[in-house]
Write a protein that holds these residues in place. Structure first.
Motif, PDB file in Angstrom:
ATOM      1  N   GLY A 180       0.787  -1.232   0.000  1.00 30.50           N
ATOM      2  CA  GLY A 180       0.000   0.000   0.000  1.00 30.50           C
ATOM      3  C   GLY A 180       0.815   1.275   0.000  1.00 30.50           C
ATOM      4  O   GLY A 180       2.022   1.266   0.260  1.00 30.50           O
ATOM      5  N   THR A 181       0.133   2.364  -0.312  1.00 29.28           N
ATOM      6  CA  THR A 181       0.745   3.693  -0.267  1.00 29.28           C
ATOM      7  C   THR A 181      -0.215   4.645   0.455  1.00 29.28           C
ATOM      8  O   THR A 181      -1.422   4.359   0.550  1.00 29.28           O
ATOM      9  CB  THR A 181       1.028   4.226  -1.684  1.00 29.28           C
ATOM     10  N   PRO A 182       0.317   5.774   0.962  1.00 29.51           N
ATOM     11  CA  PRO A 182      -0.522   6.666   1.775  1.00 29.51           C
ATOM     12  C   PRO A 182      -1.786   7.174   1.086  1.00 29.51           C
ATOM     13  O   PRO A 182      -2.835   7.307   1.724  1.00 29.51           O
ATOM     14  CB  PRO A 182       0.431   7.820   2.110  1.00 29.51           C
ATOM     15  N   ASN A 215       2.334   4.702   5.696  1.00 33.52           N
ATOM     16  CA  ASN A 215       0.921   4.314   5.665  1.00 33.52           C
ATOM     17  C   ASN A 215       0.290   4.438   7.052  1.00 33.52           C
ATOM     18  O   ASN A 215      -0.843   4.925   7.191  1.00 33.52           O
ATOM     19  CB  ASN A 215       0.782   2.871   5.175  1.00 33.52           C
ATOM     20  N   ALA A 216       1.011   3.986   8.066  1.00 35.95           N
ATOM     21  CA  ALA A 216       0.477   4.041   9.434  1.00 35.95           C
ATOM     22  C   ALA A 216       0.216   5.491   9.846  1.00 35.95           C
ATOM     23  O   ALA A 216      -0.853   5.814  10.387  1.00 35.95           O
ATOM     24  CB  ALA A 216       1.459   3.386  10.401  1.00 35.95           C
ATOM     25  N   LEU A 217       1.167   6.370   9.542  1.00 34.54           N
ATOM     26  CA  LEU A 217       0.984   7.776   9.934  1.00 34.54           C
ATOM     27  C   LEU A 217      -0.088   8.446   9.082  1.00 34.54           C
ATOM     28  O   LEU A 217      -0.844   9.290   9.574  1.00 34.54           O
ATOM     29  CB  LEU A 217       2.319   8.523   9.857  1.00 34.54           C
ATOM     30  N   ALA A 218      -0.195   8.037   7.825  1.00 31.82           N
ATOM     31  CA  ALA A 218      -1.265   8.576   6.972  1.00 31.82           C
ATOM     32  C   ALA A 218      -2.629   8.143   7.505  1.00 31.82           C
ATOM     33  O   ALA A 218      -3.593   8.915   7.489  1.00 31.82           O
ATOM     34  CB  ALA A 218      -1.084   8.106   5.528  1.00 31.82           C
ATOM     35  N   ALA A 219      -2.712   6.908   7.988  1.00 32.49           N
ATOM     36  CA  ALA A 219      -3.979   6.412   8.541  1.00 32.49           C
ATOM     37  C   ALA A 219      -4.403   7.274   9.726  1.00 32.49           C
ATOM     38  O   ALA A 219      -5.570   7.665   9.836  1.00 32.49           O
ATOM     39  CB  ALA A 219      -3.828   4.947   8.957  1.00 32.49           C
TER      40      ALA A 219
END
Lengths: 299, 299
Positions: A180-182, A215-219
């Protein structure tokens, strides 16, 4: 975003693909230390068929000895009703039910197609509701499938809509193979939220191709308030060779601590667990903070 | 964001801390392959004192043999006027001038304090302008200092304001030791833009603590259109042990390609260079894409 809930999934997803078997005693020690470090939700066990995942065959024994601390919730992975009954008997506080986003992934991993998995989830939801056990549904391979390739966002949203009908307590968007990507995180989170209003979202990211932390920080930026992490960043992907696994508890904590986001988890305690785990597994863990050190240096 | 400019800094920052010396011939091959892969700006050499950085002592020889292709620009790192004269004689297209954000970092790395480094930059700016060579000023340790710890955003912005007075063609925000987080990227980028209006910003990130890729993508989100990358993710930090170096060309490309952002760079060509470089350096490179593979699989 002022606070984030971290779910330690090391005892389950983290260990799942480790070649060296961890003893039941060690698993309990791992869980005890995670609780002591401040983690409040722990995916402790899996109720998949023991012969399928030998590393996690001791689910009942682990659950029998986890520390029962007020506010700490233990989850078990559940693939079908039989798994649910084992989970209920073992005394879990929550079950994590897997529904895959592609037919191929579903058949190969759950042994049934997507329609049957949805039917199974609906039955589990009804039984769980009558017992007071919380439910999460994990959308596996939501960012891409190792067999079918790209998965359209609309496809994932369509399945999420069906899942939402049976009222899960949480929906987890899982990048099972770390592709995945942001921007995809944002589209999926916003899309799923629209068809499952009021259902909290959870993010599950692997760092297979170095996009996991982004991705985690974008979530978190788009309203996902709960993240799966594993001490040491263990948790390789069975489909993709990569030295990195799930996003690491300590590396996620480093970023969140520096950003002033509260988690209630002590990064130094996690670093100690990570060093212990590395020794037990007989290999360096992929997390970086233990090698690089926290910042600013405390000396 | 539709397109992003990648600067390959592997031949300079990437190799700087590698223990095994790469031959001049190999460096030229590395640069030739990067150009063939579509990279259009390459930080090829350093004009620091050769005895300080033996790996980069052959700057003049490298510059004498780089492929001169229309549209391809070669940069040299420059720490003072003497370095500038060497750079001009060697035929660089641009110079990258370093100004540190803390007194301690400046004295230990540049041999002068921040005020003297700013004065030196001002002199270099005037000379470069008269020769037509483009200038970048890199704000080193802008996200934290290995000696002084935290660096206040206001401090960095204050130095950027002074730098902007001499009209650089570009300002680079460098997380030299890999301690930054995405919120800090946003604050710094917005703050520096405000005191250096119209000056394009460039981001330089190390993945020391697994925040590098999140920082790079956050920078793009807030208007930084140019990123430093190194093939293979080589480029360790002399102050911090970590298996990860600069953000890797191939791993950044993976994310950008998946997000539909144009770079003009061919990821498969970069993967080939990375494999070659790994062999030449005698070690596995930290980048993950070569091990995990692109997605969706092309087979």
């Amino acid at each position: 975003m002022h606070s984030v809930e971290l779910i330690e999934v090391g005892p389950r997803d983290g260990l799942q693909n480790e070649s060296r078997l961890l003893s039941t005693v060690d698993k309990i020690e791992l869980i005890e230390c995670c609780v002591a470090a401040g983690l409040r939700r722990i995916e402790a066990v899996s109720f998949a068929r023991p012969e399928k995942v030998p590393q996690l065959a001791d689910a009942e024994d682990v659950m029998a000895s986890v520390p029962r601390v007020p506010g700490v919730s233990y989850a078990g992975l559940v693939l079908n009703r039989k798994g649910l009954y084992r989970a209920l008997a073992a005394g879990v506080d929550e079950v994590n039910v897997v529904v895959a986003t592609t037919e191929e992934f579903s058949r190969r991993n759950l042994g049934v197609g997507v329609e049957d998995a949805l039917k199974s989830w609906t039955e589990i939801a009804a039984e769980a509701a009558s017992t007071g056990v919380r439910t999460t549904v994990t959308l596996a391979a939501a960012f891409g499938c190792p067999f079918s390739g790209d998965v359209a966002v609309e496809e994932v949203i369509g399945i999420a809509r069906r899942i939402a009908e049976a009222r899960p307590d949480e929906i987890s968007l899982a990048d099972t193979i770390g592709v995945g990507t942001p921007d995809q995180v944002r589209r999926l989170a916003n899309g799923v939220r629209a068809v499952a209003p009021g259902v909290p979202l959870r993010g599950h990211f692997h760092n297979t191709r170095n996009t996991g932390y982004a991705n985690a920080l974008a979530a978190l930026d788009c309203g996902v308030a709960t993240l799966d992490v594993t001490v040491g960043g263990i948790g390789g992907c069975p489909y993709t060779p990569s030295p990195q696994g799930n996003v690491a508890t300590e590396d996620v904590l480093y970023a969140l601590d520096r950003m002033g986001v509260r988690t209630g988890v002590d990064v130094n305690a996690v670093l100690d667990i990570s060093a212990w785990l590395s020794e037990r597994l007989g290999r360096e863990v992929p997390a970086l903070l233990g090698r690089a050190g926290t910042f600013p240096p405390t000396t």
